[in-house]
Structures are given as C-alpha cells and as structure tokens.
Enzyme design. Structure first.
Site, PDB file in Angstrom:
ATOM      1  N   SER A 149       0.818  -1.155   0.011  1.00 38.23           N
ATOM      2  CA  SER A 149      -0.030   0.067  -0.284  1.00 38.23           C
ATOM      3  C   SER A 149       1.088   1.194   0.091  1.00 38.23           C
ATOM      4  O   SER A 149       1.776   1.551  -1.089  1.00 38.23           O
ATOM      5  CB  SER A 149      -0.818  -0.030   1.170  1.00 38.23           C
ATOM      6  OG  SER A 149      -1.974   0.823   1.274  1.00 38.23           O
ATOM      7  N   GLU A 242      -9.557  -4.204  -6.244  1.00 34.90           N
ATOM      8  CA  GLU A 242      -9.100  -2.891  -5.580  1.00 34.90           C
ATOM      9  C   GLU A 242      -9.530  -1.747  -6.380  1.00 34.90           C
ATOM     10  O   GLU A 242      -9.622  -1.550  -7.458  1.00 34.90           O
ATOM     11  CB  GLU A 242      -7.610  -2.935  -5.590  1.00 34.90           C
ATOM     12  CG  GLU A 242      -6.723  -3.882  -5.011  1.00 34.90           C
ATOM     13  CD  GLU A 242      -5.570  -3.785  -4.474  1.00 34.90           C
ATOM     14  OE1 GLU A 242      -5.041  -2.852  -4.125  1.00 34.90           O
ATOM     15  OE2 GLU A 242      -4.526  -4.690  -4.830  1.00 34.90           O
ATOM     16  N   HIS A 272      -7.712  -4.605  -1.454  1.00 36.76           N
ATOM     17  CA  HIS A 272      -6.445  -3.910  -1.018  1.00 36.76           C
ATOM     18  C   HIS A 272      -5.914  -4.578   0.023  1.00 36.76           C
ATOM     19  O   HIS A 272      -6.504  -4.911   1.165  1.00 36.76           O
ATOM     20  CB  HIS A 272      -6.986  -2.465  -0.684  1.00 36.76           C
ATOM     21  CG  HIS A 272      -5.795  -1.576  -0.619  1.00 36.76           C
ATOM     22  ND1 HIS A 272      -4.694  -1.250  -1.701  1.00 36.76           N
ATOM     23  CD2 HIS A 272      -5.339  -0.943   0.454  1.00 36.76           C
ATOM     24  CE1 HIS A 272      -3.982  -0.615  -1.122  1.00 36.76           C
ATOM     25  NE2 HIS A 272      -4.105  -0.474   0.220  1.00 36.76           N
TER      26      HIS A 272
END
Length: 301
Positions: A149, A242, A272
């Site tokens: 991320s 995502e 995600h």
C-alpha cells in the site's frame, strides 16, 4: 484460524475501515488492534526474533529473522496504512511470512506518519533506512525493498530518489497494492466501491493528510508521473477488486513502455492489501509465496 472466501472476509475488513468521525489516536489504535489480531496466529508462534534498531533519533527499524533466514541478504520493508497509520507491530505477521518465503532477514521501518510529519518525511526516512543498512555492511545488491500500500509507494519513491542521487540501486523491488497516483483517477475507484474495503473518502483523506497541499503530481508522491529510466526490475501485485487497480495498471504499462522489466500479477477477486490477511485467506499466503520465489531468484543471480 478459520479460512474463508475473500467475499466473506471482505465484510469483516470493511467493518474495520478507518472511521473519519473518530480521533486520529483512536483510528490508529483500532487499525493496529485489528491488524495484530488478524496476524496473531503466526506472531504468537514464537519462531522468530526481533531486534530493534535506532536508525536515528525519531526513526526506528526492526530486524526480523526466522530459522529460514539466510544471513547477508535483507528485505527492506515498508508497512501500509495510507501514510497516516501502521507500524512494524501491526505488520509483523506479514514480515514473518515474507522472511520465511524469501529465506531472508526483514528490516521493517517505522517511518514518520502524517499529519504530524507530512510529505516528504516518510520518503526521507526510506532513504535514511537504506543508507543505514549500507552502513551495517549490506551492499545495494543485497538489499531488496518491499512495501505494501503506502509502503509500496515508498519503495518506488526510494528508488527514484536513489537514482536521482546517483546511488547504486538494489537489483529489484516488490510493491503490493501500491498507491501510484494520489489524484486517484482510475475507473476502478468507482467500479470497485462495493468490492474493496478502502473507500474513495479514505483515499481523499490520505491525500489531504499526507500532502497537506503539496502538488499530487510530484513524482515522489505519485510515481506514475515519474521518468522510469534507470529503475531496476519490479514485481507488482494487485487485486482485481481494488479501488487502485486501474491506477496500478497504468503505472505498470508506463514502466514497461519505458523499458523497465515489470512482473505484474493480477489476483482475481482480491481486495486492497489482502496479503496482510494470509492467516485467513489462502490467496494471501500464495501471494507471499510468489514474492518469496521472486526474491530468491533475484538473490541467486
């Protein structure tokens, strides 16, 4: 730990999406508590060691080793959390799994968080951590940056910064679900709203807190706008569900057009940062195993 399907588990993760109505301290506490609970199966097993390192005042790292770790080769890890949340403690399970899969040491960095420390503080911390490992005897070819991320963004920002400084780069890097464009223009931001746990509102909050008015098209903030010449081999993982899927796809295409070897894996039905939840989702462990294979291949060259 009971294993479930991604669709079933998504509801659990959604229930722990950061609540903008809560104080930042409470959001951080909730985030960490949930992540730590989801990883306690492996963190509680005890087959690992952690050595805390003071990189400099206000910046700490943790060297994580497992019995499978081979000395002299290190994964430089940057956690997720949208630049405002997260730590080594709440990504420890992922670090342990990476160490096992890669058969390497993992050095996880607790970089400074926004809004207390805005852009480019975390980028500076990533550079400092890389230089710290060099000072401890790891040459660049024995360091492999990995991030998830926002941590994936820092991996790319680190590579761009080192390249521009004329520093010898690592041979490769790994990004899991990286944030590559802080304008979030991709169509998946709309299309995947019901299929991911992160929300458009959360993405906007991340941009506001981290950049504090800075230009979101700065390549160190949004690597999709960078020049790619001179970057090393990249390995990228992204889930089809995502919000960031379209942006990551655009980044991969641009890097490939620039001649950068990019191995991109698209995971059907994944949301995600699903790799964090490897204790609940078989696809999480499978993705980590793939990363381990990639790292070992690079190490063997």
């Amino acid at each position: 730990m009971i294993r479930v399907s991604a669709d079933e588990f998504l509801a659990v993760v959604k229930s722990h999406t950061p609540d903008p109505k809560k104080s930042l301290a409470d959001v951080r506490q909730d985030f960490s508590a949930f992540y730590e609970e989801m990883q306690e199966e492996i963190t509680g097993a005890g087959a690992h060691t952690i050595i805390r390192a003071a990189i400099r005042d206000g910046l700490n790292g943790h060297l994580i080793t497992v019995p499978e770790s081979e000395p002299g080769y290190v994964v430089l890890f940057f956690h997720g959390g949208g630049f405002t949340l997260g730590s080594t403690a709440d990504h420890l399970g992922l670090c342990i799994r990476l160490a096992r899969a890669a058969r390497a040491e993992v050095f996880s960095v607790d970089y400074r968080l926004a809004p207390e420390h805005i852009f480019p503080a975390a980028v500076e911390d990533a550079i400092t951590a890389f230089r710290y490992l060099q000072s401890r005897g790891y040459p660049p070819y024995r360091i492999l940056p990995v991030g998830i991320s926002a941590g994936g963004t820092l991996v790319l920002s680190l590579l761009l910064s080192l390249r521009d400084q004329g520093v010898t780069l690592p041979p490769a890097a790994v990004c899991m679900s990286p944030i590559v464009d802080l304008m979030f223009p991709g169509e998946s931001v709309v299309k995947n709203q019901e299929r991911d746990w992160i929300t458009p509102a959360r993405l906007s909050a991340i941009r506001a807190a981290w950049l504090a008015g800075h230009d979101p098209q700065d390549p160190l903030a949004s690597p999709v706008h960078a020049g790619f010449k001179g970057l090393p081999r990249l390995y990228v993982q992204v889930g089809t569900h995502e919000l960031l899927a379209s942006d990551i796809g655009k980044f991969v295409d641009k890097a490939r057009w620039a001649g950068i070897p990019v191995q991109a894996e698209i995971w059907e039905g994944m949301f995600h940062s699903w790799q964090v939840f490897a204790g609940q989702l078989p696809e999480g462990q499978e993705a980590i195993d793939h990363i381990g294979t990639f790292v070992r291949q690079i190490q063997a060259r």
